[in-house]
Structure formats: structure tokens, C-alpha cells
Design an enzyme around this catalytic site. Sequence first.
Site, short mmCIF file in Angstrom:
data_model
loop_
_atom_site.label_atom_id
_atom_site.label_comp_id
_atom_site.label_asym_id
_atom_site.label_seq_id
_atom_site.Cartn_x
_atom_site.Cartn_y
_atom_site.Cartn_z
N ALA A 1 -0.20 -8.74 19.30
CA ALA A 1 1.04 -9.01 18.30
C ALA A 1 2.44 -9.30 19.34
O ALA A 1 3.12 -10.13 19.04
CB ALA A 1 1.13 -8.27 17.31
N CYS B 1 8.33 19.49 -7.93
CA CYS B 1 9.07 18.44 -8.21
C CYS B 1 10.45 18.80 -8.59
O CYS B 1 10.68 19.33 -9.78
CB CYS B 1 8.32 17.39 -9.20
SG CYS B 1 9.39 16.06 -9.61
N HIS C 1 0.86 -1.15 0.11
CA HIS C 1 -0.09 0.12 0.12
C HIS C 1 0.90 1.33 0.08
O HIS C 1 0.30 2.37 0.22
CB HIS C 1 -0.95 0.13 1.13
CG HIS C 1 -1.97 -0.92 1.13
ND1 HIS C 1 -2.85 -1.47 2.35
CD2 HIS C 1 -2.34 -1.58 0.06
CE1 HIS C 1 -3.63 -2.31 1.72
NE2 HIS C 1 -3.57 -2.47 0.70
#
Length: 238
Positions: free
Chosen positions: A224, A140, A113
Amino acid sequence: MTRSHGGSIVILTGAGISKESGLDTFRDTDGIWAKVRIEDVATPEAFARNPSRVHEFYNTRRRRLLAEDIGPNAAHRALTELEAQWPESVLLVTQNIDDLHERAGHRQLIHMHGELLKARCAFCGCIRAWRADLSVALSCDACGRSGGLRPHVVWFGEMPLEMDAIFSALAACKLFLSIGTSGHVYPAAGFVGAAASHGARTVELNLEPSAGTSLFDESIQGPASVIVPAFVQRLLAG
Ligand code: APR
Ligand code: ZN
């Protein structure tokens, strides 16, 4: 599955693996999508309609990720240990846009992603590391155009990255682990079916059963940082 049998492993992680590091998940009651609408911040249409709103959403998350108190937890580190000790390939495919797997030292890693700490130019496609705020005022440095710099993140309606590499790894693996993901978003939610159809053993490690939990050979519940190190130790003990 034991070390002696080897066999490649594919691991899918989601926001749940980073929760104990202090980063929000998406669909928990206190999650990100309980506070902002996907349509306002995580689609190409949202960016076209109001780019500054989208930049503000990702700037806030980028600053949070770079805060002093954020770092990998025992689950991230356990996966790096597995990669180091396992005799064959361990491909980690993450849905997360944080860099906590990198900070834990994981090497073979795909961000399907995208990545919060990278920016992409919508005009020329140039991708570069980016740790500061993004805005429409920036230009940019590859093509010189301004207004086109966006987070290098996959939005809803866009194609996730490196899908061919992911599906060929799923077809070849002997073990598929899904960690900290609710199993609501495709194509990631379909990986368990792809792995199982090629004969892999499939294990889910999550705080609670995910939407696809019945598709797994084994489902382990818990935080987790507790269940992932324990599972990795069991795997390495053969
Ligand atoms: N340990 C393990 N699992 C946890 C923990 C924890 N401490 N805390 C939460 N979880 C679990 C939740 O039970 C939930 O099943 O992590 C899962 C997080 O699910 P989501 O919030 O839906 O996140 P994720 O599955 O990664 O979302 C997939 O959706 O919005 C898009 O692009 C975004 O990559 C994201 C994708
Ligand atoms: Zn450009």
C-alpha cells in the site's frame, strides 16, 4: 475518472493499509487469527463468557497501537492528500479500529467496525475516548455500574456502524477504491457490488488479489505504501 470530471469517491480500507505501519493483519499467515480464535476474543458470547480474556486481547492491541514506533504510513497520508485536493467528497470507510487515518489528518472518516481508542458501557451505551487498559473492575462514570465497560469495537455477530450513510455514499459515488482488505468479511466485502451497481468505477489496491478481485474494474497489486501514493498522484494529475 479524472479530476476534471470530479464525482464523489468512496474508499474502503482494511488491515493491509496499516501493515507497513507495524500493525498485524488478520488473515495473513502471521495474522491475528492465526494466533487467537475469533470465538475466544471477538464475539459478544466470548465477552459474556470470559470478559477478562477479551480485555487482555484488546489491551495488548491498544498498547501496541500507542507504542512509539507506530504511526501512519505513506498510504494513509496519500488518502489525506486526495481528500484535500479532490473537488468533491471523499468518504473514507475503514474496517480498521486503529487511529492511523486520523493521525494522517483524514477528516471525513467512518469506523464501521468501531475504534480501539474508545470504550462503551454495555449498560448505558455511553461512549468515551479510552487509551488505558480496560478491565471488569472499572465502573462507568455515566451510570456508575461496573463490569460493563467494553471496547467500542464491533464483534462478529454485531451490526457494523453507520451502514445507512455508507450505502447512500456508495450509491452516489463515481469511484470506489478498496485498499488492503481480503474481501472475506461482509458487509464490507459487498461494497464493491453496491458501488458498481450504481455505475461507479471500482479499483482494488492490495498486496495480492482479494477474494472479490474479479468484481473490480481494475486491480493493482503491491504494498500500500507504494501503490496508493502512485494511484493518488495519477488521479490528481487527471
Ligand atoms: N499492502 C497492501 N495490502 C496488504 C499489505 C500491504 N503491505 N499487507 C497485507 N495486505 C493485504 C493482504 O493481502 C490481505 O488481503 O491486506 C489484506 C488484509 O486482509 P485481512 O487480514 O483479512 O484484514 P481485513 O480485510 O481488514 O479484515 C476485515 O475482518 O477480522 C475482521 O474485524 C476484522 O476488520 C477486520 C475484518
Ligand atoms: Zn454506563
